[in-house]
Design an enzyme around this catalytic site. Structure first.
Site, PDB file in Angstrom:
ATOM      1  N   ARG A   1       0.866  -1.172   0.000  1.00 47.87           N
ATOM      2  CA  ARG A   1       0.000   0.000   0.000  1.00 47.87           C
ATOM      3  C   ARG A   1       0.907   1.227   0.000  1.00 47.87           C
ATOM      4  NH1 ARG A   1       2.409   1.662   3.848  1.00 47.87           N
ATOM      5  NH2 ARG A   1       0.917   3.352   4.035  1.00 47.87           N
ATOM      6  N   GLY A   2       0.271   2.386  -0.246  1.00 49.10           N
ATOM      7  CA  GLY A   2       1.032   3.611  -0.458  1.00 49.10           C
ATOM      8  C   GLY A   2       1.154   3.846  -1.954  1.00 49.10           C
TER       9      GLY A   2
ATOM     10  N   ARG B   1      -7.011  -0.448  -7.302  1.00 54.44           N
ATOM     11  CA  ARG B   1      -7.338   0.613  -6.341  1.00 54.44           C
ATOM     12  C   ARG B   1      -7.508   1.916  -7.117  1.00 54.44           C
ATOM     13  NH1 ARG B   1      -4.648   0.903  -0.552  1.00 54.44           N
ATOM     14  NH2 ARG B   1      -6.731   1.755  -0.161  1.00 54.44           N
TER      15      ARG B   1
ATOM     16  N   ASP C   1      -2.163  10.429  -2.020  1.00 55.28           N
ATOM     17  CA  ASP C   1      -2.427   9.444  -3.061  1.00 55.28           C
ATOM     18  C   ASP C   1      -2.797  10.103  -4.375  1.00 55.28           C
ATOM     19  OD1 ASP C   1      -2.752   6.371  -1.925  1.00 55.28           O
ATOM     20  OD2 ASP C   1      -2.917   7.916  -0.392  1.00 55.28           O
TER      21      ASP C   1
ATOM     22  N   LYS D   1      -5.001   9.446   3.180  1.00 53.47           N
ATOM     23  CA  LYS D   1      -5.717   8.520   4.047  1.00 53.47           C
ATOM     24  C   LYS D   1      -6.810   9.235   4.832  1.00 53.47           C
ATOM     25  CE  LYS D   1      -5.269   4.980   4.202  1.00 53.47           C
ATOM     26  NZ  LYS D   1      -6.064   4.001   3.418  1.00 53.47           N
TER      27      LYS D   1
END
Length: 349
Positions: A47-48, A90, A236, A247
């Site tokens: 993730r990231g 995603r 993101d 987030k």
């Protein structure tokens, strides 16, 4: 002890550090196909935004290597399908699409699948190494904004685990610590996946950077009582008007910071910018209900409880004091300052 690599290429396969198991277990999972990499992205093994993009590039290389080994006559169609699967993993992290778009010219150029596979692997490895260098520059630019003897607040994990290495927000913190500017870091726990608790606290402790873990409900109290100089977060996606998706909970922090006179810094490479949209148009991923109705498989909410579980929120540009990229700092970001930043850096939007 340095933070282990989140992404590594070994034994002709991709290996991802399973971040769902940290900090109690350090386990690498192997991947040989694009569909497997897409599942790893969706299921939060990796993730990231930068790490997702790098993993997607490796996913394309893996699929091409597999199709070459099978001498697949329909390799072009099958590789296109693999790209579609990766793109759907995603929706918010723009680096995912940026990395896939970096692969597209190679798909158009090579008529031989073996040559294409070799070129895609070289590109994935190049993007991986480039990201580490980019993060180091972001860290140095951001650290220049931090005053001596500072306490800073960070949210989620924008460190080595979320990138090719070094980190964006944690890159700034690492550089500021190296320069002797920090006395400590407050890390919010980051529900429901607890990235701040499990990942950021662990990363900083590996580097012996003093970190205090706090529940998210304590943010306002801590800003009033301990007066951090900056809230430092990653992103993101950064929109053309300077709004930044990060987030869930980042927007809350920015509002609280504004009230208490604490500055907000977004650390992100130019690959995280999407200059085709404004903040309200950024797609927000909705995560499964079970992430908030259950904890480690055990129910913590009533059966059939209605849920709302967005993975991200969008912080308006007017709440952001600085966006830091590998090319420098955008103070009080807005559409024109972002456009000028790209022009000055010679970066094509």
């Amino acid at each position: 002890m340095p933070t282990p690599d989140a992404i590594r290429w070994q034994n002709e396969q991709l290996e991802l550090l399973d971040q769902r198991l940290l900090p109690s277990q350090t386990t690498y999972l192997p991947y040989q196909r694009a569909e497997q990499v897409a599942a790893a992205i969706k299921d939060m093994v990796v993730r990231g935004a930068p790490a997702i993009g790098i993993s997607a590039a490796y996913g394309m290389a893996l699929e091409a290597l597999y199709l070459a080994s099978q001498k697949d006559a329909n390799w072009a169609e099958n590789l296109s399908s693999a790209r579609t699967i990766l793109a759907a993993s995603r929706p918010t992290a723009v680096n995912l699409f940026w990395a896939l778009e970096r692969c597209d010219p190679l798909l158009a150029k090579h008529a031989d699948i073996a040559e294409l596979a070799e070129a895609l692997l070289a590109l994935a490895q190049q993007l991986h190494q480039e990201d580490i260098a980019i993060n180091t520059r972001i860290g140095d630019h951001g650290a220049a904004l931090i005053p001596e003897d500072s306490l800073v607040y960070t949210h989620c994990n924008a460190g080595a685990l979320a990138t090719g290495g070094y980190g964006t927000a944690l890159g700034v913190i690492r550089s500021a610590w190296r320069d002797g500017k920090l006395r400590g870091v407050i890390a919010g726990e980051t529900r429901p996946w607890l990235q701040g608790a499990r990942l950021t606290s662990w990363e900083l402790m590996q580097d012996k950077i003093p970190v205090t873990l706090a529940i998210e409900g304590a943010a306002a109290h801590l800003m009033r009582e301990q007066k951090p100089s900056w809230v430092i977060v990653g992103a993101d996606r950064v929109a053309a008007n300077g709004d930044a998706a990060n987030k869930i909970g980042t927007y809350n922090l920015a509002i609280i910071a504004k009230h208490h006179g604490v500055k907000v810094m977004v650390a992100a490479p130019t690959s995280t910018f999407d200059l085709t949209i404004d903040g309200p148009d950024i797609p927000i991923e909705q995560r499964p209900s079970e992430e908030i109705t259950h904890s480690r498989g055990n129910p913590v909410a009533p059966d059939q409880c209605q849920t709302h579980n967005p993975a991200f929120d969008v912080t308006p540009a007017e709440l952001i004091d600085a966006i830091v990229t590998e090319h420098g700092v955008i103070l009080s970001p807005d559409r024109e300052r972002i456009r000028q930043h790209f022009a000055d850096a010679g970066v094509k939007p």
